[in-house]
Design a protein around this motif. Structure first.
Motif, PDB file in Angstrom:
ATOM      1  N   ALA A 113      26.336 -35.171  14.947  1.00 46.44           N
ATOM      2  CA  ALA A 113      25.004 -34.748  14.515  1.00 46.44           C
ATOM      3  C   ALA A 113      24.186 -34.254  15.694  1.00 46.44           C
ATOM      4  O   ALA A 113      23.419 -33.286  15.582  1.00 46.44           O
ATOM      5  CB  ALA A 113      24.294 -35.903  13.811  1.00 46.44           C
ATOM      6  N   LEU A 114      24.335 -34.899  16.840  1.00 54.16           N
ATOM      7  CA  LEU A 114      23.619 -34.458  18.035  1.00 54.16           C
ATOM      8  C   LEU A 114      24.043 -33.042  18.416  1.00 54.16           C
ATOM      9  O   LEU A 114      23.213 -32.181  18.735  1.00 54.16           O
ATOM     10  CB  LEU A 114      23.859 -35.434  19.184  1.00 54.16           C
ATOM     11  N   ILE A 115      25.356 -32.763  18.381  1.00 57.17           N
ATOM     12  CA  ILE A 115      25.853 -31.429  18.713  1.00 57.17           C
ATOM     13  C   ILE A 115      25.293 -30.399  17.742  1.00 57.17           C
ATOM     14  O   ILE A 115      24.849 -29.313  18.156  1.00 57.17           O
ATOM     15  CB  ILE A 115      27.394 -31.409  18.709  1.00 57.17           C
ATOM     16  N   ASP A 116      25.279 -30.706  16.448  1.00 57.62           N
ATOM     17  CA  ASP A 116      24.747 -29.775  15.459  1.00 57.62           C
ATOM     18  C   ASP A 116      23.291 -29.421  15.772  1.00 57.62           C
ATOM     19  O   ASP A 116      22.887 -28.253  15.692  1.00 57.62           O
ATOM     20  CB  ASP A 116      24.828 -30.377  14.059  1.00 57.62           C
ATOM     21  N   THR A 117      22.500 -30.435  16.107  1.00 56.18           N
ATOM     22  CA  THR A 117      21.077 -30.210  16.366  1.00 56.18           C
ATOM     23  C   THR A 117      20.866 -29.418  17.644  1.00 56.18           C
ATOM     24  O   THR A 117      20.070 -28.469  17.680  1.00 56.18           O
ATOM     25  CB  THR A 117      20.334 -31.556  16.441  1.00 56.18           C
ATOM     26  N   ILE A 118      21.566 -29.800  18.705  1.00 55.83           N
ATOM     27  CA  ILE A 118      21.426 -29.091  19.985  1.00 55.83           C
ATOM     28  C   ILE A 118      21.896 -27.647  19.852  1.00 55.83           C
ATOM     29  O   ILE A 118      21.288 -26.718  20.391  1.00 55.83           O
ATOM     30  CB  ILE A 118      22.227 -29.818  21.084  1.00 55.83           C
ATOM     31  N   ALA A 119      22.978 -27.418  19.106  1.00 54.90           N
ATOM     32  CA  ALA A 119      23.526 -26.070  18.955  1.00 54.90           C
ATOM     33  C   ALA A 119      22.535 -25.128  18.296  1.00 54.90           C
ATOM     34  O   ALA A 119      22.485 -23.936  18.626  1.00 54.90           O
ATOM     35  CB  ALA A 119      24.811 -26.126  18.136  1.00 54.90           C
ATOM     36  N   ALA A 120      21.738 -25.642  17.363  1.00 60.57           N
ATOM     37  CA  ALA A 120      20.825 -24.798  16.600  1.00 60.57           C
ATOM     38  C   ALA A 120      19.453 -24.656  17.246  1.00 60.57           C
ATOM     39  O   ALA A 120      18.606 -23.921  16.738  1.00 60.57           O
ATOM     40  CB  ALA A 120      20.663 -25.364  15.193  1.00 60.57           C
ATOM     41  N   SER A 121      19.228 -25.341  18.373  1.00 55.15           N
ATOM     42  CA  SER A 121      17.886 -25.387  18.967  1.00 55.15           C
ATOM     43  C   SER A 121      17.806 -24.543  20.239  1.00 55.15           C
ATOM     44  O   SER A 121      18.740 -24.513  21.037  1.00 55.15           O
ATOM     45  CB  SER A 121      17.517 -26.836  19.286  1.00 55.15           C
ATOM     46  N   SER A 122      16.666 -23.905  20.419  1.00 57.06           N
ATOM     47  CA  SER A 122      16.406 -23.180  21.664  1.00 57.06           C
ATOM     48  C   SER A 122      15.582 -24.005  22.639  1.00 57.06           C
ATOM     49  O   SER A 122      15.331 -23.568  23.769  1.00 57.06           O
ATOM     50  CB  SER A 122      15.673 -21.870  21.362  1.00 57.06           C
ATOM     51  N   THR A 123      15.171 -25.204  22.223  1.00 59.44           N
ATOM     52  CA  THR A 123      14.300 -26.019  23.071  1.00 59.44           C
ATOM     53  C   THR A 123      14.867 -27.387  23.402  1.00 59.44           C
ATOM     54  O   THR A 123      14.459 -27.999  24.394  1.00 59.44           O
ATOM     55  CB  THR A 123      12.923 -26.219  22.399  1.00 59.44           C
ATOM     56  N   LEU A 124      15.792 -27.894  22.594  1.00 58.26           N
ATOM     57  CA  LEU A 124      16.338 -29.235  22.827  1.00 58.26           C
ATOM     58  C   LEU A 124      17.583 -29.172  23.705  1.00 58.26           C
ATOM     59  O   LEU A 124      18.413 -28.268  23.578  1.00 58.26           O
ATOM     60  CB  LEU A 124      16.707 -29.913  21.508  1.00 58.26           C
ATOM     61  N   ALA A 125      17.703 -30.150  24.573  1.00 57.20           N
ATOM     62  CA  ALA A 125      18.919 -30.346  25.369  1.00 57.20           C
ATOM     63  C   ALA A 125      19.128 -31.846  25.488  1.00 57.20           C
ATOM     64  O   ALA A 125      18.279 -32.647  25.087  1.00 57.20           O
ATOM     65  CB  ALA A 125      18.780 -29.710  26.747  1.00 57.20           C
ATOM     66  N   THR A 126      20.269 -32.250  26.026  1.00 53.23           N
ATOM     67  CA  THR A 126      20.512 -33.663  26.257  1.00 53.23           C
ATOM     68  C   THR A 126      21.336 -33.802  27.525  1.00 53.23           C
ATOM     69  O   THR A 126      21.755 -32.809  28.134  1.00 53.23           O
ATOM     70  CB  THR A 126      21.212 -34.327  25.053  1.00 53.23           C
ATOM     71  N   PHE A 127      21.549 -35.034  27.956  1.00 55.92           N
ATOM     72  CA  PHE A 127      22.393 -35.315  29.113  1.00 55.92           C
ATOM     73  C   PHE A 127      23.708 -35.921  28.647  1.00 55.92           C
ATOM     74  O   PHE A 127      23.722 -36.780  27.765  1.00 55.92           O
ATOM     75  CB  PHE A 127      21.717 -36.294  30.077  1.00 55.92           C
ATOM     76  N   GLY A 159      27.589 -37.421  30.320  1.00 58.34           N
ATOM     77  CA  GLY A 159      28.455 -37.677  31.455  1.00 58.34           C
ATOM     78  C   GLY A 159      29.653 -36.742  31.437  1.00 58.34           C
ATOM     79  O   GLY A 159      30.088 -36.277  30.379  1.00 58.34           O
ATOM     80  N   THR A 160      30.192 -36.478  32.601  1.00 56.48           N
ATOM     81  CA  THR A 160      31.313 -35.541  32.699  1.00 56.48           C
ATOM     82  C   THR A 160      32.561 -36.054  32.003  1.00 56.48           C
ATOM     83  O   THR A 160      33.464 -35.268  31.696  1.00 56.48           O
ATOM     84  CB  THR A 160      31.640 -35.247  34.170  1.00 56.48           C
ATOM     85  N   GLN A 161      32.650 -37.359  31.753  1.00 51.86           N
ATOM     86  CA  GLN A 161      33.829 -37.901  31.093  1.00 51.86           C
ATOM     87  C   GLN A 161      33.595 -38.198  29.614  1.00 51.86           C
ATOM     88  O   GLN A 161      34.445 -38.807  28.963  1.00 51.86           O
ATOM     89  CB  GLN A 161      34.306 -39.163  31.812  1.00 51.86           C
ATOM     90  N   THR A 162      32.461 -37.764  29.074  1.00 49.94           N
ATOM     91  CA  THR A 162      32.224 -37.937  27.652  1.00 49.94           C
ATOM     92  C   THR A 162      33.158 -37.018  26.871  1.00 49.94           C
ATOM     93  O   THR A 162      33.132 -35.801  27.068  1.00 49.94           O
ATOM     94  CB  THR A 162      30.764 -37.591  27.299  1.00 49.94           C
ATOM     95  N   PRO A 163      34.016 -37.568  26.006  1.00 52.82           N
ATOM     96  CA  PRO A 163      34.932 -36.705  25.241  1.00 52.82           C
ATOM     97  C   PRO A 163      34.177 -35.942  24.166  1.00 52.82           C
ATOM     98  O   PRO A 163      33.523 -36.531  23.317  1.00 52.82           O
ATOM     99  CB  PRO A 163      35.928 -37.702  24.639  1.00 52.82           C
ATOM    100  N   LEU A 164      34.264 -34.617  24.213  1.00 54.69           N
ATOM    101  CA  LEU A 164      33.523 -33.787  23.277  1.00 54.69           C
ATOM    102  C   LEU A 164      34.432 -32.730  22.661  1.00 54.69           C
ATOM    103  O   LEU A 164      35.215 -32.089  23.372  1.00 54.69           O
ATOM    104  CB  LEU A 164      32.376 -33.063  23.992  1.00 54.69           C
ATOM    105  N   VAL A 165      34.313 -32.563  21.369  1.00 52.31           N
ATOM    106  CA  VAL A 165      34.944 -31.451  20.667  1.00 52.31           C
ATOM    107  C   VAL A 165      33.904 -30.900  19.711  1.00 52.31           C
ATOM    108  O   VAL A 165      33.342 -31.640  18.911  1.00 52.31           O
ATOM    109  CB  VAL A 165      36.200 -31.888  19.881  1.00 52.31           C
ATOM    110  N   TRP A 166      33.610 -29.611  19.827  1.00 51.92           N
ATOM    111  CA  TRP A 166      32.651 -29.024  18.899  1.00 51.92           C
ATOM    112  C   TRP A 166      33.317 -27.938  18.065  1.00 51.92           C
ATOM    113  O   TRP A 166      34.334 -27.377  18.465  1.00 51.92           O
ATOM    114  CB  TRP A 166      31.419 -28.488  19.618  1.00 51.92           C
ATOM    115  N   PRO A 167      32.747 -27.642  16.891  1.00 52.26           N
ATOM    116  CA  PRO A 167      33.390 -26.691  15.977  1.00 52.26           C
ATOM    117  C   PRO A 167      33.545 -25.303  16.589  1.00 52.26           C
ATOM    118  O   PRO A 167      32.763 -24.900  17.458  1.00 52.26           O
ATOM    119  CB  PRO A 167      32.439 -26.664  14.777  1.00 52.26           C
ATOM    120  N   ALA A 168      34.540 -24.574  16.124  1.00 52.75           N
ATOM    121  CA  ALA A 168      34.728 -23.192  16.549  1.00 52.75           C
ATOM    122  C   ALA A 168      33.470 -22.390  16.225  1.00 52.75           C
ATOM    123  O   ALA A 168      32.876 -22.536  15.153  1.00 52.75           O
ATOM    124  CB  ALA A 168      35.937 -22.592  15.842  1.00 52.75           C
ATOM    125  N   GLY A 169      33.068 -21.558  17.172  1.00 52.52           N
ATOM    126  CA  GLY A 169      31.865 -20.766  16.986  1.00 52.52           C
ATOM    127  C   GLY A 169      30.624 -21.381  17.593  1.00 52.52           C
ATOM    128  O   GLY A 169      29.593 -20.719  17.695  1.00 52.52           O
TER     129      GLY A 169
END
Length: 209
Positions: free
Chosen positions: A125-139, A141-151
């Protein structure tokens, strides 16, 4: 880190549990309920009970995580001071936890606005929100496992001058005879992490002596 330890020592049984804050976890170590915990220590007002050993194991670099429309999406790197006035959204920050104390110290030192508003529905849900926003960002860690949808054209942007690092330490009771503690500590000591170039930042209460 525990997953890599398990791969290196598959014969050692692990029971991985999640406890919400340092006080509960350290009390569980003291009482023998769990054998060890990874925490950031020592946050303001925190007391480590007698007999608890502490060993720093990893300073994890932080990156800025944005969607493609964010003002910093094309940056090669960003300084923490440049983030003043920009919205950093961290709905997983829980009052009284060491990670919230860490980010509160970071916000105070660099003039950041960190928002913990809204329900925490997890990383997806965090990725969905950040992806659609021009003002929100988050921090992250470099070892946080992340996979986001194609596109999803997400961006992980290094932080520099200074580089914030999250200080992970291992805590265990000195009298705990569990046979896995020695190989776990040896493994964590043997793992090499390249330090960032230049100055690093951690809260004053977490700096190494």
């Amino acid at each position: 880190m525990l997953r890599e330890f398990h791969r290196a020592h598959p014969g050692i049984a692990l029971d991985v549990v999640t406890l919400p804050g340092a006080e509960e976890a350290i009390s569980a170590v003291r009482d023998g309920i769990i054998d060890a915990t990874f925490r950031a220590v020592t946050m303001p007002g925190q007391r480590i009970p007698d007999g608890i050993e502490i060993s720093p194991v990893h300073d994890e670099l932080l990156h800025l995580f944005t969607g493609p429309a964010h003002v910093f999406a094309g940056a090669a790197a960003v300084t923490p001071a440049q983030l003043a006035g920009h919205r950093i959204w961290m709905p997983g920050n829980v009052p009284g936890t060491e990670w919230t104390a860490y980010y509160e110290a970071m916000a105070a030192d660099f003039g950041l606005t960190i928002e913990a508003t809204g329900p925490n529905f997890g990383v997806e849900a965090l990725i969905d929100t950040i992806a659609a926003s021009s003002t929100l960002a988050t921090f992250l860690g470099t070892q946080t496992p992340l996979v986001w949808p194609a596109g999803y054209d997400m961006r992980l942007i290094p932080l520099r001058d200074p580089t914030p690092v999250y200080p992970h330490s291992l805590l265990w009771h000195a009298d705990n005879p569990h046979p896995a503690l020695t190989p776990l500590r040896a493994y964590l000591t043997s793992v090499h992490h390249d330090p960032p170039n230049g100055e690093i930042w951690t809260p004053a209460w977490a700096r190494r002596r």
